[in-house]
Design a protein around this motif. Structure first.
Motif, PDB file in Angstrom:
ATOM      1  N   ARG A  99      39.281  48.894  40.025  1.00 30.17           N
ATOM      2  CA  ARG A  99      38.900  50.210  39.469  1.00 30.17           C
ATOM      3  C   ARG A  99      39.017  50.188  38.147  1.00 30.17           C
ATOM      4  O   ARG A  99      39.850  49.972  37.591  1.00 30.17           O
ATOM      5  CB  ARG A  99      40.106  51.488  40.208  1.00 30.17           C
ATOM      6  N   SER A 138      38.922  56.116  36.115  1.00 35.41           N
ATOM      7  CA  SER A 138      37.959  56.616  37.037  1.00 35.41           C
ATOM      8  C   SER A 138      38.469  56.173  38.281  1.00 35.41           C
ATOM      9  O   SER A 138      39.412  55.435  38.570  1.00 35.41           O
ATOM     10  CB  SER A 138      36.520  55.521  36.798  1.00 35.41           C
ATOM     11  N   GLU A 139      38.012  57.013  39.427  1.00 29.63           N
ATOM     12  CA  GLU A 139      38.475  57.022  40.707  1.00 29.63           C
ATOM     13  C   GLU A 139      37.544  55.978  41.510  1.00 29.63           C
ATOM     14  O   GLU A 139      37.786  55.741  42.637  1.00 29.63           O
ATOM     15  CB  GLU A 139      38.859  58.374  41.365  1.00 29.63           C
ATOM     16  N   LYS A 140      36.671  55.459  40.865  1.00 29.30           N
ATOM     17  CA  LYS A 140      35.530  54.725  41.551  1.00 29.30           C
ATOM     18  C   LYS A 140      35.835  53.402  41.725  1.00 29.30           C
ATOM     19  O   LYS A 140      36.561  52.828  40.785  1.00 29.30           O
ATOM     20  CB  LYS A 140      34.288  54.770  40.732  1.00 29.30           C
ATOM     21  N   LYS A 141      35.908  52.828  42.956  1.00 27.11           N
ATOM     22  CA  LYS A 141      36.328  51.536  43.229  1.00 27.11           C
ATOM     23  C   LYS A 141      35.002  50.640  43.188  1.00 27.11           C
ATOM     24  O   LYS A 141      34.086  50.980  43.625  1.00 27.11           O
ATOM     25  CB  LYS A 141      36.647  51.448  44.810  1.00 27.11           C
ATOM     26  N   GLU A 200      41.731  48.031  36.914  1.00 25.52           N
ATOM     27  CA  GLU A 200      42.792  47.643  37.795  1.00 25.52           C
ATOM     28  C   GLU A 200      42.525  46.804  38.854  1.00 25.52           C
ATOM     29  O   GLU A 200      41.438  47.216  39.400  1.00 25.52           O
ATOM     30  CB  GLU A 200      43.468  49.134  38.333  1.00 25.52           C
ATOM     31  N   ASN A 226      45.789  47.083  49.413  1.00 27.46           N
ATOM     32  CA  ASN A 226      45.616  48.463  49.061  1.00 27.46           C
ATOM     33  C   ASN A 226      46.133  49.315  50.254  1.00 27.46           C
ATOM     34  O   ASN A 226      46.177  48.832  51.548  1.00 27.46           O
ATOM     35  CB  ASN A 226      44.158  48.816  49.107  1.00 27.46           C
ATOM     36  N   ASP A 227      46.631  50.528  50.119  1.00 24.32           N
ATOM     37  CA  ASP A 227      47.300  51.358  51.150  1.00 24.32           C
ATOM     38  C   ASP A 227      48.211  50.743  52.121  1.00 24.32           C
ATOM     39  O   ASP A 227      48.219  50.978  53.250  1.00 24.32           O
ATOM     40  CB  ASP A 227      45.979  51.897  52.106  1.00 24.32           C
ATOM     41  N   THR A 283      46.971  45.485  35.551  1.00 22.46           N
ATOM     42  CA  THR A 283      45.828  46.097  34.725  1.00 22.46           C
ATOM     43  C   THR A 283      45.474  45.072  33.861  1.00 22.46           C
ATOM     44  O   THR A 283      46.149  44.463  32.990  1.00 22.46           O
ATOM     45  CB  THR A 283      46.566  47.188  33.998  1.00 22.46           C
TER      46      THR A 283
END
Length: 163
Positions: free
Chosen positions: A58, A62-65, A88, A93-94, A102
């Motif tokens: 990411r 931005s929130e764009k993956k 990042e 994930n999750d 980073t």
């Protein structure tokens, strides 16, 4: 006499209009803009190409993956107005074991003039130390290997990220 002057005037006007046209007034669609950096995820132990589970990237702010573009490579857009871009790198994930590193990509920009219609495009040159890991702690990214230091196209990988 007036018609002769009028014809001469029209000839000068036509020459002035046609003289201003250039061959490169149209930007051909096959000319590519500034290229993205292509990275490979490399296992530090085996050197094989592999992505960790639940992996994505990411851009900071931005929130764009960003996901795999083709096969095992990823295309990362670099900022044109700066000499660094931060991302990042996220694994698991999750889940409870989610780990975010980073990374700062360091490069120089070299502008290349294409033509009058297309203008300039940026090419990038990776610096000797191409990445900097900004966070401390349990880093899963172990380093980077420069595969091709000049980013002028997207046909082959430029940087290998070791994990």
């Amino acid at each position: 006499m007036k018609s002769h002057k009028f014809k001469l005037f029209l000839i000068f006007i036509c020459l002035g209009v046609f003289n201003r046209c250039e061959k490169d007034d149209i930007c051909i669609s096959t000319i590519l803009g500034s290229p993205d950096m292509v990275i490979l995820m490399l296992d530090i132990d085996s050197g094989s190409r592999s992505s960790p589970s639940g992996f994505f990237i990411r851009p900071i702010g931005s929130e764009k993956k960003l996901s795999k573009s083709s096969g095992d490579s990823l295309k990362l857009p670099l900022k044109l107005t700066q000499s660094i871009t931060q991302f990042e790198f996220i694994i698991n994930n999750d889940s409870e074991n989610q780990n975010i590193d980073t990374l700062q990509i360091n490069y120089e920009r070299k502008d290349q003039f294409i033509n009058g219609a297309c203008g300039y495009r940026a090419n990038f040159i990776l610096k000797e130390s191409p990445i900097l890991i900004l966070n401390s702690g349990d880093n899963w990214v172990k380093g980077a290997v420069i595969i091709k230091d000049t980013i002028s196209d997207e046909t082959s990988a430029h940087l290998g990220i070791l994990h």
